[in-house]
Design a protein around this motif. Structure first.
Motif, PDB file in Angstrom:
ATOM      1  N   UNK A 197      -3.955  20.662  12.482  1.00  0.00           N
ATOM      2  CA  UNK A 197      -3.394  22.056  12.918  1.00  0.00           C
ATOM      3  C   UNK A 197      -2.201  22.695  12.445  1.00  0.00           C
ATOM      4  N   UNK A 198      -1.414  21.759  11.974  1.00  0.00           N
ATOM      5  CA  UNK A 198      -0.077  22.282  11.372  1.00  0.00           C
ATOM      6  C   UNK A 198      -0.124  21.952  10.006  1.00  0.00           C
ATOM      7  N   UNK A 199      -0.971  21.699   9.304  1.00  0.00           N
ATOM      8  CA  UNK A 199      -1.111  21.644   7.900  1.00  0.00           C
ATOM      9  C   UNK A 199      -0.952  23.290   7.289  1.00  0.00           C
ATOM     10  N   UNK A 200      -0.350  23.120   6.295  1.00  0.00           N
ATOM     11  CA  UNK A 200      -0.493  24.404   5.351  1.00  0.00           C
ATOM     12  C   UNK A 200       0.685  25.295   5.812  1.00  0.00           C
ATOM     13  N   UNK A 201       1.830  25.024   6.823  1.00  0.00           N
ATOM     14  CA  UNK A 201       2.766  25.486   7.262  1.00  0.00           C
ATOM     15  C   UNK A 201       4.148  25.075   6.942  1.00  0.00           C
ATOM     16  N   UNK A 202       4.010  24.306   5.903  1.00  0.00           N
ATOM     17  CA  UNK A 202       5.511  23.769   5.526  1.00  0.00           C
ATOM     18  C   UNK A 202       6.094  22.727   6.151  1.00  0.00           C
ATOM     19  N   UNK A 203       5.331  21.920   6.857  1.00  0.00           N
ATOM     20  CA  UNK A 203       5.774  20.851   7.700  1.00  0.00           C
ATOM     21  C   UNK A 203       6.201  19.657   6.780  1.00  0.00           C
ATOM     22  N   UNK A 204       5.342  19.295   5.695  1.00  0.00           N
ATOM     23  CA  UNK A 204       5.848  18.230   4.692  1.00  0.00           C
ATOM     24  C   UNK A 204       7.136  18.821   4.152  1.00  0.00           C
ATOM     25  N   UNK A 205       7.147  19.846   3.721  1.00  0.00           N
ATOM     26  CA  UNK A 205       8.308  20.558   2.715  1.00  0.00           C
ATOM     27  C   UNK A 205       9.645  20.309   3.685  1.00  0.00           C
ATOM     28  N   UNK A 206       9.401  20.580   5.135  1.00  0.00           N
ATOM     29  CA  UNK A 206      10.551  20.358   5.916  1.00  0.00           C
ATOM     30  C   UNK A 206      10.988  19.122   5.916  1.00  0.00           C
ATOM     31  N   UNK A 207      10.092  18.087   5.874  1.00  0.00           N
ATOM     32  CA  UNK A 207      10.326  16.628   5.972  1.00  0.00           C
ATOM     33  C   UNK A 207      11.055  16.239   4.787  1.00  0.00           C
ATOM     34  N   UNK A 208      10.376  16.602   3.618  1.00  0.00           N
ATOM     35  CA  UNK A 208      10.834  16.442   2.318  1.00  0.00           C
ATOM     36  C   UNK A 208      12.389  16.699   2.200  1.00  0.00           C
ATOM     37  N   UNK A 209      12.370  18.022   2.471  1.00  0.00           N
ATOM     38  CA  UNK A 209      13.942  18.779   2.261  1.00  0.00           C
ATOM     39  C   UNK A 209      14.757  17.658   3.142  1.00  0.00           C
ATOM     40  N   UNK A 210      14.624  17.404   4.222  1.00  0.00           N
ATOM     41  CA  UNK A 210      15.454  16.582   5.128  1.00  0.00           C
ATOM     42  C   UNK A 210      15.840  15.202   4.373  1.00  0.00           C
ATOM     43  N   UNK A 211      14.774  14.546   3.904  1.00  0.00           N
ATOM     44  CA  UNK A 211      15.028  13.413   3.274  1.00  0.00           C
ATOM     45  C   UNK A 211      15.705  13.626   1.891  1.00  0.00           C
ATOM     46  N   UNK A 212      15.396  14.553   1.165  1.00  0.00           N
ATOM     47  CA  UNK A 212      16.264  15.063   0.194  1.00  0.00           C
ATOM     48  C   UNK A 212      17.832  15.295   0.348  1.00  0.00           C
ATOM     49  N   UNK A 213      17.849  16.025   1.409  1.00  0.00           N
ATOM     50  CA  UNK A 213      19.251  15.998   1.474  1.00  0.00           C
ATOM     51  C   UNK A 213      20.085  14.930   1.893  1.00  0.00           C
ATOM     52  N   UNK A 214      19.391  13.793   2.584  1.00  0.00           N
ATOM     53  CA  UNK A 214      20.030  12.528   3.042  1.00  0.00           C
ATOM     54  C   UNK A 214      20.414  12.006   1.565  1.00  0.00           C
ATOM     55  N   UNK A 215      19.382  11.917   0.445  1.00  0.00           N
ATOM     56  CA  UNK A 215      19.784  11.363  -0.782  1.00  0.00           C
ATOM     57  C   UNK A 215      20.715  12.166  -1.405  1.00  0.00           C
ATOM     58  N   UNK A 216      20.945  13.427  -1.455  1.00  0.00           N
ATOM     59  CA  UNK A 216      22.005  14.253  -1.913  1.00  0.00           C
ATOM     60  C   UNK A 216      23.381  13.926  -1.320  1.00  0.00           C
ATOM     61  N   UNK A 217      23.423  13.897   0.047  1.00  0.00           N
ATOM     62  CA  UNK A 217      24.877  13.756   0.579  1.00  0.00           C
ATOM     63  C   UNK A 217      25.420  11.983   0.416  1.00  0.00           C
ATOM     64  N   UNK A 218      24.459  10.945   0.077  1.00  0.00           N
ATOM     65  CA  UNK A 218      24.857   9.627   0.023  1.00  0.00           C
ATOM     66  C   UNK A 218      24.911   9.268  -1.496  1.00  0.00           C
ATOM     67  N   UNK A 219      26.026   8.843  -1.883  1.00  0.00           N
ATOM     68  CA  UNK A 219      26.277   8.502  -3.464  1.00  0.00           C
ATOM     69  C   UNK A 219      25.359   7.203  -3.759  1.00  0.00           C
ATOM     70  N   UNK A 220      25.080   6.442  -2.749  1.00  0.00           N
ATOM     71  CA  UNK A 220      24.412   5.197  -2.999  1.00  0.00           C
ATOM     72  C   UNK A 220      22.995   5.595  -3.125  1.00  0.00           C
ATOM     73  N   UNK A 221      22.559   6.577  -2.768  1.00  0.00           N
ATOM     74  CA  UNK A 221      20.979   6.878  -2.791  1.00  0.00           C
ATOM     75  C   UNK A 221      20.669   7.986  -4.277  1.00  0.00           C
ATOM     76  N   UNK A 222      19.879   7.317  -4.825  1.00  0.00           N
ATOM     77  CA  UNK A 222      19.566   8.038  -6.295  1.00  0.00           C
ATOM     78  C   UNK A 222      18.394   8.885  -6.599  1.00  0.00           C
ATOM     79  N   UNK A 223      17.381   8.881  -5.662  1.00  0.00           N
ATOM     80  CA  UNK A 223      16.266   9.588  -5.796  1.00  0.00           C
ATOM     81  C   UNK A 223      15.397   9.192  -4.606  1.00  0.00           C
ATOM     82  N   UNK A 224      14.062  10.046  -4.923  1.00  0.00           N
ATOM     83  CA  UNK A 224      13.061   9.855  -4.141  1.00  0.00           C
ATOM     84  C   UNK A 224      11.552   9.716  -4.741  1.00  0.00           C
TER      85      UNK A 224
END
Length: 150
Positions: free
Chosen positions: A91-118
């Protein structure tokens, strides 16, 4: 305020239910719930195995989750996060929920120099998920995944 946060151990049953539902929906597999629970417990007990993240609604209802697992890349001299076990309640699909999760993880990667990708893998037939990943700027052109599982 982000609705994404690290999962709590008390949410183990919810995550297990999500994983069983995802396996049935995407691959037609009926998983052993006890085995799933033990696998999730192992992640909570050993953060080196990975970390679960959830999206909540109304502050406490878990509506989505994913697991990140680290992989060392000597080529990049850093850690790549693999996204696994993605599930969003229907009931929550198609509302950008995965995008929200993905961007959260992407920001973790961007902020940590030891992390290089997803990275992530997706069933070949899961065209809707592939379209979502491509819309977020990911591509599946570089590698083909092979596996052997006991």
């Amino acid at each position: 305020m982000s609705r994404v946060r690290p999962a709590k151990f008390k949410e183990l049953e919810i995550i297990a239910d999500f994983q069983a539902a995802m396996a049935l929906e995407t691959e037609g597999l009926h998983l052993d719930k006890e085995k799933i629970i033990l696998g999730i417990e192992a992640v909570f007990e050993d953060p080196g195995k990975g970390k679960y993240y959830v999206v909540t609604e109304n502050e406490d209802e878990v509506i989505a989750c994913l697991l990140i697992t680290p992989e060392w890349s000597e080529w990049r001299n850093g850690t790549v996060y693999w996204i696994q076990s993605v599930f969003v309640k229907k009931e929550h699909r198609g509302k950008g929920i995965f995008k929200e999760l993905y961007q959260y993880i992407q920001n973790l990667v961007k902020e940590d120099p030891e992390l290089v990708g997803i990275r992530l893998y997706v069933e070949r037939e899961n065209k809707s998920a592939q379209a979502v990943y491509e819309k977020l700027g990911m591509n599946g052109e570089h590698y083909k995944l092979y596996e052997w599982l006991k």
